[in-house]
Design an enzyme around this catalytic site. Sequence first.
Site, PDB file in Angstrom:
ATOM      1  N   HIS A  11     102.595  33.371  83.855  1.00  0.00           N
ATOM      2  CA  HIS A  11     101.345  32.641  83.639  1.00  0.00           C
ATOM      3  C   HIS A  11     100.292  33.579  83.073  1.00  0.00           C
ATOM      4  O   HIS A  11     100.499  34.778  82.967  1.00  0.00           O
ATOM      5  CB  HIS A  11     100.851  31.989  84.939  1.00  0.00           C
ATOM      6  CG  HIS A  11     100.726  32.938  86.084  1.00  0.00           C
ATOM      7  ND1 HIS A  11      99.595  33.679  86.317  1.00  0.00           N
ATOM      8  CD2 HIS A  11     101.597  33.268  87.078  1.00  0.00           C
ATOM      9  CE1 HIS A  11      99.778  34.417  87.399  1.00  0.00           C
ATOM     10  NE2 HIS A  11     100.975  34.196  87.871  1.00  0.00           N
ATOM     11  N   HIS A 124     107.672  44.749  85.110  1.00  0.00           N
ATOM     12  CA  HIS A 124     106.457  43.986  85.389  1.00  0.00           C
ATOM     13  C   HIS A 124     105.480  44.743  86.288  1.00  0.00           C
ATOM     14  O   HIS A 124     104.282  44.817  85.997  1.00  0.00           O
ATOM     15  CB  HIS A 124     106.836  42.653  86.029  1.00  0.00           C
ATOM     16  CG  HIS A 124     105.694  41.704  86.198  1.00  0.00           C
ATOM     17  ND1 HIS A 124     105.081  41.082  85.129  1.00  0.00           N
ATOM     18  CD2 HIS A 124     105.032  41.273  87.307  1.00  0.00           C
ATOM     19  CE1 HIS A 124     104.110  40.297  85.566  1.00  0.00           C
ATOM     20  NE2 HIS A 124     104.049  40.395  86.886  1.00  0.00           N
ATOM     21  N   HIS A 128     101.695  46.310  85.751  1.00  0.00           N
ATOM     22  CA  HIS A 128     100.544  46.110  86.637  1.00  0.00           C
ATOM     23  C   HIS A 128      99.931  47.465  87.017  1.00  0.00           C
ATOM     24  O   HIS A 128      98.715  47.653  86.965  1.00  0.00           O
ATOM     25  CB  HIS A 128     100.965  45.372  87.908  1.00  0.00           C
ATOM     26  CG  HIS A 128     100.821  43.878  87.842  1.00  0.00           C
ATOM     27  ND1 HIS A 128      99.658  43.258  87.453  1.00  0.00           N
ATOM     28  CD2 HIS A 128     101.698  42.880  88.169  1.00  0.00           C
ATOM     29  CE1 HIS A 128      99.816  41.936  87.525  1.00  0.00           C
ATOM     30  NE2 HIS A 128     101.045  41.686  87.951  1.00  0.00           N
ATOM     31  N   GLY A 286      98.069  39.970  91.342  1.00  0.00           N
ATOM     32  CA  GLY A 286      97.225  38.846  91.706  1.00  0.00           C
ATOM     33  C   GLY A 286      96.594  38.949  93.072  1.00  0.00           C
ATOM     34  O   GLY A 286      95.472  38.477  93.286  1.00  0.00           O
TER      35      GLY A 286
END
Length: 544
Positions: A11, A124, A128, A286
């Site tokens: 997303h 991933h 981050h 997140g």
Amino acid sequence: MHVLGINALFHDPAAALVTDGKVVAAAEEERFSRRKHGKRPVPFSAWELPELSARWCLEQAGLTPSDLDAVAYSYDPSLARPAERMGLHDPWDHLRQEYARRAPGFLAEALPGLDPAKVRFVPHHVAHAASAGPVSPYPDCAVLVLDGRGECGSHLAGRYTNRELTVLGTQELPDSLGLFYEDLTHHLGFLRSSDEFKVMALASYGTPRFAGRLREYVGADDRGGFRARPVPWTSLVPPREAGGAWSQDHADLAASAQLCLEETVLALARRLRERTGEDALTMAGGVALNCVANTRIWRESGFRHVWVQPAAGDAGTALGAAAHVAGQKDTLEPMPTVALGRGWSDTELRDWLERAAVPYEEPADIAGTTAEALAADGIVAWFQGRSEYGPRALGHRSLLAHPGHAANLERLNAVKGREEFRPVAPMVLAERAAELFDGPLPSPHMLFVHDVAAAWKDRVPAVVHVDGTARIQTVDRAQEPLMARVIDGFERRTGLPVVVNTSLNTAGRPMVDDPRDALECFGSAPVDLLVLGPFAVRRGKAFA
């Protein structure tokens, strides 16, 4: 060296450009496509790329796809395992992995002239981490990443030494603090992978009476990791229907989950502090957008400095992937600002107003005009400079209001079409912040909560949350001189060194990005004054 970073798989698709170690542009696809979050995080949308934002990044630097040295994609499908082997119920995840493997070809098609061999897969959570540590002000630091999921994990703990990463620990799926909070978000009738911040706000209205039960499923372990398994939420509180009324039980469940999240994240941070001995902690993922948990880390973990990537969610992995690849050749510089998106010259803004055929003014002092409107209790749509990268409006695409009237919280939530329990934030000059707020200072990115001083709670009630805190933004005069002048002018007129700041958008829509968006928002929402660069549009004149 020119490196374009791409986040696309889950997303918040986004693109970012790092040139010779400098971050020069970064933007989320939603700001161009006008689709909130760019797309939904389902396997069937995994092929969609941030084409518009990627092209804009290249245009901003005067580059073509053939000029790129590398394209860094923030996911490495070679590290993934089938969903069922990771304990996840996601029967179409294999489709997502197939799209990821084909990303080089998709990117070459979307960006004609790009050699697909230049596409580099970046794990991933490494992406981050690289969005935090090496572009933070701290070349030597600990780094903590927590989110829903990456290839096969949900957490990375590490250390940067001279901007070089050493991974110290990871947490494999299905344990995931991000998925834990997403599931609760869905149970409470909100949109998962979108509305988690609403749960954090709702938690302030509850008491954590379910925390004991939740600790059976969520908590830190003694190995530096944690457990976070699926919770039978319905056995605790019935689900809330989307759009339905929330009950005290719902607020209490949110408070309980929030407490368990804070306890777990704090334990991870303390363990990382013990292992690294570093003074500075950088954070991304997140979960790092949970400003209440961030403040507990700042207060209780032992780190002197806590720096959170402003685009901590998946959008930030575009920057992180580019930084990771660029850092293998170039010396990375700290992220200069969050204002990394699109901007327009005064001439271009005037042309927009002329084409829209709306009456406008060009005041000699636009800051004074704005301060006067705010002092008169007007709501101001504020559009200045380049747009922000990340989910927070930080004085470039903002709605501004008077903090001294408690009714302005309800008024702004009505303007934006938001839930009544949602707070709005105060902007305060950095040199004045300690008089009013207790917490980490400076706080330029709205990523912590601060206790409001007792003497000020009744003076700025619109920005005081139900628990007595505020998610503040400090304004540095040197970096944001125009906004500083607005706050100065407002204080001269009212005695209050604070203005309300919330994002310039309405519910369900992305933040305003270009002048057309600003004019459309002004036309559809009861805003009194639109400030577009040096120009002012008054509602009474525009809609006479």
